[in-house]
Motif scaffolding. Structure first.
Motif, mmCIF file in Angstrom:
data_model
loop_
_atom_site.group_PDB
_atom_site.id
_atom_site.type_symbol
_atom_site.label_atom_id
_atom_site.label_comp_id
_atom_site.label_asym_id
_atom_site.label_seq_id
_atom_site.Cartn_x
_atom_site.Cartn_y
_atom_site.Cartn_z
ATOM 1 N N ILE A 59 -11.478 -1.674 -2.934
ATOM 2 C CA ILE A 59 -11.736 -2.393 -4.300
ATOM 3 C C ILE A 59 -12.787 -3.281 -3.798
ATOM 4 O O ILE A 59 -12.639 -4.183 -2.770
ATOM 5 C CB ILE A 59 -10.387 -3.308 -4.549
ATOM 6 C CG1 ILE A 59 -9.129 -2.253 -5.008
ATOM 7 C CG2 ILE A 59 -10.662 -3.890 -5.839
ATOM 8 C CD1 ILE A 59 -7.938 -2.560 -5.182
ATOM 9 N N ASP B 217 -2.131 7.477 0.697
ATOM 10 C CA ASP B 217 -3.573 7.585 0.231
ATOM 11 C C ASP B 217 -4.249 6.295 0.005
ATOM 12 O O ASP B 217 -5.347 6.316 -0.321
ATOM 13 C CB ASP B 217 -3.678 8.467 -1.124
ATOM 14 C CG ASP B 217 -2.858 7.497 -2.221
ATOM 15 O OD1 ASP B 217 -2.522 6.481 -2.008
ATOM 16 O OD2 ASP B 217 -2.560 8.162 -3.517
ATOM 17 N N TRP C 95 0.145 -0.386 -4.734
ATOM 18 C CA TRP C 95 1.419 -0.098 -5.478
ATOM 19 C C TRP C 95 2.023 -1.730 -5.727
ATOM 20 O O TRP C 95 2.057 -2.218 -4.950
ATOM 21 C CB TRP C 95 2.344 0.850 -4.800
ATOM 22 C CG TRP C 95 2.480 2.177 -5.000
ATOM 23 C CD1 TRP C 95 1.246 2.804 -5.421
ATOM 24 C CD2 TRP C 95 3.135 3.050 -4.110
ATOM 25 N NE1 TRP C 95 1.446 4.068 -5.251
ATOM 26 C CE2 TRP C 95 2.478 4.479 -4.282
ATOM 27 C CE3 TRP C 95 4.189 3.047 -3.262
ATOM 28 C CZ2 TRP C 95 3.022 5.496 -3.695
ATOM 29 C CZ3 TRP C 95 4.752 4.198 -2.686
ATOM 30 C CH2 TRP C 95 4.003 5.433 -2.917
ATOM 31 N N CYS D 262 -3.707 3.539 -1.731
ATOM 32 C CA CYS D 262 -4.123 2.835 -2.743
ATOM 33 C C CYS D 262 -2.894 1.896 -2.899
ATOM 34 O O CYS D 262 -2.052 1.727 -1.843
ATOM 35 C CB CYS D 262 -3.779 3.804 -4.112
ATOM 36 S SG CYS D 262 -2.065 4.521 -4.485
ATOM 37 N N VAL E 108 -10.339 -3.662 -11.224
ATOM 38 C CA VAL E 108 -9.583 -2.546 -11.089
ATOM 39 C C VAL E 108 -8.790 -2.459 -12.444
ATOM 40 O O VAL E 108 -8.743 -3.410 -13.156
ATOM 41 C CB VAL E 108 -8.646 -2.804 -9.944
ATOM 42 C CG1 VAL E 108 -9.262 -2.841 -8.652
ATOM 43 C CG2 VAL E 108 -7.783 -3.882 -10.002
ATOM 44 N N ALA F 52 -7.843 -0.525 0.408
ATOM 45 C CA ALA F 52 -7.937 0.160 -1.245
ATOM 46 C C ALA F 52 -9.361 0.562 -1.498
ATOM 47 O O ALA F 52 -9.413 1.134 -2.658
ATOM 48 C CB ALA F 52 -7.120 -0.390 -2.377
ATOM 49 N N ILE G 82 0.642 -1.454 0.146
ATOM 50 C CA ILE G 82 -0.031 0.157 0.023
ATOM 51 C C ILE G 82 0.777 1.309 0.055
ATOM 52 O O ILE G 82 1.967 1.167 0.429
ATOM 53 C CB ILE G 82 -1.005 0.064 1.029
ATOM 54 C CG1 ILE G 82 -0.055 0.068 2.383
ATOM 55 C CG2 ILE G 82 -2.056 -1.193 1.341
ATOM 56 C CD1 ILE G 82 -1.093 0.291 3.851
ATOM 57 N N ASN G 83 0.348 2.326 -0.480
ATOM 58 C CA ASN G 83 0.777 3.695 -0.485
ATOM 59 C C ASN G 83 0.276 4.207 0.834
ATOM 60 O O ASN G 83 -0.925 4.332 1.101
ATOM 61 C CB ASN G 83 0.397 4.611 -1.702
ATOM 62 C CG ASN G 83 0.863 5.948 -1.689
ATOM 63 O OD1 ASN G 83 1.470 6.321 -0.556
ATOM 64 N ND2 ASN G 83 0.622 6.815 -2.602
#
Length: 79
Positions: free
Chosen positions: A71, A9, A13, A11, A75, A69, A5-6
């Motif tokens: 989801i 934010d 990676w 999201c 994606v 994320a 994860i980032n």
């Protein structure tokens, strides 16, 4: 490949393994006394998961990472 994860934010990676190894080396050099740095290191390393493409070019994303994320269906990989 490594999926993580980032922490900024939340999201996801996706890194090829050689690039992830470079990221890990950079994380190791960051100072721990800088307030956000330990949390960033912990999140990126802690959520990192090895993954492989299947025969159709897909990867399996764990439920934990999907939840983080946000989801719930399909994606798109961009980059």
């Amino acid at each position: 490949m490594v999926l993580t994860i980032n922490p900024r934010d939340l999201c996801l990676w996706l890194y090829p393994l050689p690039e992830w190894e470079q990221i890990e080396a950079k994380l190791a050099t960051l100072p721990d006394f800088d307030k956000p740095t330990p949390r960033i290191k912990q999140m990126m390393r802690g959520y990192a998961q090895d993954c492989e493409l299947d025969s159709q070019g897909r990867i399996l994303i764990s439920q934990e990472l999907r939840s983080i994320a946000g989801i719930d269906r399909k994606v798109i990989l961009s980059g």
